[in-house]
Design a protein around this motif. Structure first.
Motif, PDB file in Angstrom:
ATOM      1  N   ASP A 198      -2.152   5.294  -1.593  1.00  0.00           N
ATOM      2  CA  ASP A 198      -2.761   4.476  -1.199  1.00  0.00           C
ATOM      3  C   ASP A 198      -3.806   5.000  -0.161  1.00  0.00           C
ATOM      4  N   ILE A 219       1.246  -1.427  -0.093  1.00  0.00           N
ATOM      5  CA  ILE A 219      -0.109  -0.076  -0.012  1.00  0.00           C
ATOM      6  C   ILE A 219       1.255   1.145   0.197  1.00  0.00           C
ATOM      7  N   ARG A 220       0.809   1.994  -0.909  1.00  0.00           N
ATOM      8  CA  ARG A 220       1.732   3.298  -0.874  1.00  0.00           C
ATOM      9  C   ARG A 220       0.937   4.930  -0.446  1.00  0.00           C
ATOM     10  N   ARG A 235      -9.839   1.275  -3.861  1.00  0.00           N
ATOM     11  CA  ARG A 235      -9.150   0.271  -3.801  1.00  0.00           C
ATOM     12  C   ARG A 235      -7.510   0.451  -3.521  1.00  0.00           C
ATOM     13  N   PRO A 236      -6.069   0.125  -3.305  1.00  0.00           N
ATOM     14  CA  PRO A 236      -5.233   0.715  -3.996  1.00  0.00           C
ATOM     15  C   PRO A 236      -5.166   0.121  -4.786  1.00  0.00           C
ATOM     16  N   LEU A 271      -1.062  -3.890   2.864  1.00  0.00           N
ATOM     17  CA  LEU A 271      -2.810  -3.852   3.555  1.00  0.00           C
ATOM     18  C   LEU A 271      -2.850  -4.381   4.471  1.00  0.00           C
ATOM     19  N   SER A 331       6.891   0.070   1.200  1.00  0.00           N
ATOM     20  CA  SER A 331       5.699   0.084   1.133  1.00  0.00           C
ATOM     21  C   SER A 331       5.717  -0.775   2.661  1.00  0.00           C
TER      22      SER A 331
END
Length: 166
Positions: free
Chosen positions: A45, A41-42, A102-103, A77, A74
């Motif tokens: 995001d 997850i960036r 969503r990511p 999630l 990163s």
């Protein structure tokens, strides 16, 4: 990760070469990737999901980290402790609660985009649990498919190629 080439996008002309033998269809209410994968997850995001009213502590697993070599990329999630599904997957309907937000990793799956100068190669991860890979009702990864599903991602890469002159 085993992967297979399915298309190449020429970022300067948007010409697409693709493998006509490969087809894909995301199977509705499947959710297998939401259980099987660890999703990076960036920061972008995280910010987008926080704008929906969630707190990062609710959905970011700060104990799972992704690296490329020794470079931190990163966090992951978060997964639910009771069944291992993504925290945003509704366990009853198997639908994503934040689908439109969503990511990026979720949006791209099962595809992997790799930029080489002014070309973008598209691969599919050969995950045995994904029923959409070579689905009989699937569609090939044509220019139309790529622009419909990933037009914004492709345009971001195109801007970088034009601005950096790669």
């Amino acid at each position: 990760m085993e992967k297979r080439w399915v298309a190449t996008i020429h970022l300067d002309t948007l010409k697409v070469e693709y493998d006509p033998t490969f087809k894909f269809k995301c199977v509705e209410n499947c959710g297998k990737c939401c259980y099987e994968l660890e999703i990076p997850i960036r920061d972008e995001d995280i910010a987008q999901i926080e704008e929906l009213g969630y707190n990062a502590w609710e959905f970011v697993d700060y104990e799972k980290m992704f690296y490329r070599g020794d470079k931190f990329l990163s966090y992951a999630l978060k997964k639910r402790p009771f069944d291992g599904g993504c925290v945003f997957l509704d366990p009853g309907t198997l639908k994503c609660k934040i689908y439109n937000h969503r990511p990026l990793a979720c949006r791209l799956y099962p595809f992997v985009f790799v930029k080489h100068g002014n070309k973008m190669e598209v691969y599919v991860k050969k995950d045995s649990f994904c029923p959409g890979i070579n689905h009989p009702d699937g569609e090939p990864v044509t220019k139309e498919f790529l622009l419909r599903e990933y037009g914004d991602v492709i345009e971001d890469y195109r801007r970088k190629v034009v601005n950096t002159g790669e």
